[in-house]
Design a protein around this motif. Sequence first.
Motif, PDB file in Angstrom:
ATOM      1  N   PHE A  15      -9.639   2.513   1.613  1.00  0.00           N
ATOM      2  CA  PHE A  15      -9.604   1.051   1.561  1.00  0.00           C
ATOM      3  C   PHE A  15      -9.008   0.525   2.859  1.00  0.00           C
ATOM      4  O   PHE A  15      -7.873   0.847   3.191  1.00  0.00           O
ATOM      5  CB  PHE A  15      -8.768   0.566   0.376  1.00  0.00           C
ATOM      6  N   ALA A  16      -9.758  -0.289   3.573  1.00  0.00           N
ATOM      7  CA  ALA A  16      -9.315  -0.788   4.882  1.00  0.00           C
ATOM      8  C   ALA A  16      -8.131  -1.728   4.775  1.00  0.00           C
ATOM      9  O   ALA A  16      -7.356  -1.853   5.724  1.00  0.00           O
ATOM     10  CB  ALA A  16     -10.474  -1.504   5.584  1.00  0.00           C
ATOM     11  N   SER A  17      -7.974  -2.369   3.619  1.00  0.00           N
ATOM     12  CA  SER A  17      -6.881  -3.325   3.459  1.00  0.00           C
ATOM     13  C   SER A  17      -6.452  -3.367   1.998  1.00  0.00           C
ATOM     14  O   SER A  17      -7.140  -2.850   1.110  1.00  0.00           O
ATOM     15  CB  SER A  17      -7.326  -4.720   3.897  1.00  0.00           C
ATOM     16  N   ARG A  18      -5.342  -4.003   1.772  1.00  0.00           N
ATOM     17  CA  ARG A  18      -4.848  -4.210   0.415  1.00  0.00           C
ATOM     18  C   ARG A  18      -5.872  -5.020  -0.384  1.00  0.00           C
ATOM     19  O   ARG A  18      -6.097  -4.764  -1.559  1.00  0.00           O
ATOM     20  CB  ARG A  18      -3.502  -4.940   0.479  1.00  0.00           C
ATOM     21  N   GLU A  19      -6.504  -5.995   0.259  1.00  0.00           N
ATOM     22  CA  GLU A  19      -7.510  -6.820  -0.399  1.00  0.00           C
ATOM     23  C   GLU A  19      -8.711  -5.980  -0.839  1.00  0.00           C
ATOM     24  O   GLU A  19      -9.280  -6.212  -1.903  1.00  0.00           O
ATOM     25  CB  GLU A  19      -7.958  -7.972   0.508  1.00  0.00           C
ATOM     26  N   ILE A  42       0.846  -1.196   0.000  1.00  0.00           N
ATOM     27  CA  ILE A  42       0.000   0.000   0.000  1.00  0.00           C
ATOM     28  C   ILE A  42       0.880   1.245   0.000  1.00  0.00           C
ATOM     29  O   ILE A  42       0.589   2.213  -0.703  1.00  0.00           O
ATOM     30  CB  ILE A  42      -0.962   0.004   1.213  1.00  0.00           C
ATOM     31  N   ALA A  43       1.963   1.227   0.749  1.00  0.00           N
ATOM     32  CA  ALA A  43       2.869   2.379   0.792  1.00  0.00           C
ATOM     33  C   ALA A  43       3.436   2.663  -0.605  1.00  0.00           C
ATOM     34  O   ALA A  43       3.512   3.824  -1.024  1.00  0.00           O
ATOM     35  CB  ALA A  43       3.989   2.135   1.798  1.00  0.00           C
ATOM     36  N   SER A  44       3.832   1.627  -1.323  1.00  0.00           N
ATOM     37  CA  SER A  44       4.369   1.805  -2.679  1.00  0.00           C
ATOM     38  C   SER A  44       3.294   2.332  -3.621  1.00  0.00           C
ATOM     39  O   SER A  44       3.551   3.203  -4.449  1.00  0.00           O
ATOM     40  CB  SER A  44       4.900   0.479  -3.217  1.00  0.00           C
ATOM     41  N   ILE A  45       2.098   1.777  -3.500  1.00  0.00           N
ATOM     42  CA  ILE A  45       0.988   2.210  -4.344  1.00  0.00           C
ATOM     43  C   ILE A  45       0.674   3.680  -4.073  1.00  0.00           C
ATOM     44  O   ILE A  45       0.491   4.471  -5.002  1.00  0.00           O
ATOM     45  CB  ILE A  45      -0.246   1.322  -4.115  1.00  0.00           C
TER      46      ILE A  45
END
Length: 162
Positions: free
Chosen positions: A28-32, A10-13
Amino acid sequence: MLAADPGASIASIAAEAGVDRRTVYRRFASREDLLAAIYASRLAAIEAAIEDARLREAPVAVALHRYVENIITVNRTWPVDLTRMLADEEVRARRDASAHEVDVFLDRAVTEGVLRPGLPAGWASALLPQLMHLVTRQLPELSPGRAADVVVDTLLHGVGAP
């Protein structure tokens, strides 16, 4: 970014998008959850591409070109790892419904003499997405319309000399 690195954090995104990771986590609560939103957007774009192509109503040649051009645009806009995307049952069901629409269209193309009969079952259905994927990856400099010209010509006429 996720197409190049499906394991991107998420940090990279967030960094790639030019926002703080907290901004991403607010949405978004999570990467998923982020991946699910991306997959849903890609599926919606595919469904819109199919609807816009008017696969059941438009003349076959027109619908084929319009569909291919639209899907090339989707592939370029949403270049995600389809294997991971299709692991979700709901996503797979929506994709299968879209694939069914294209299969019905390709059957119509055979019936109307645009595609030749007698090919192995499912051959055109397997070949068309591969051609669209190939032109998306190998010929990014072509406009979607010109890329669709290449795909449709290859599908209808092959690569052999006339």
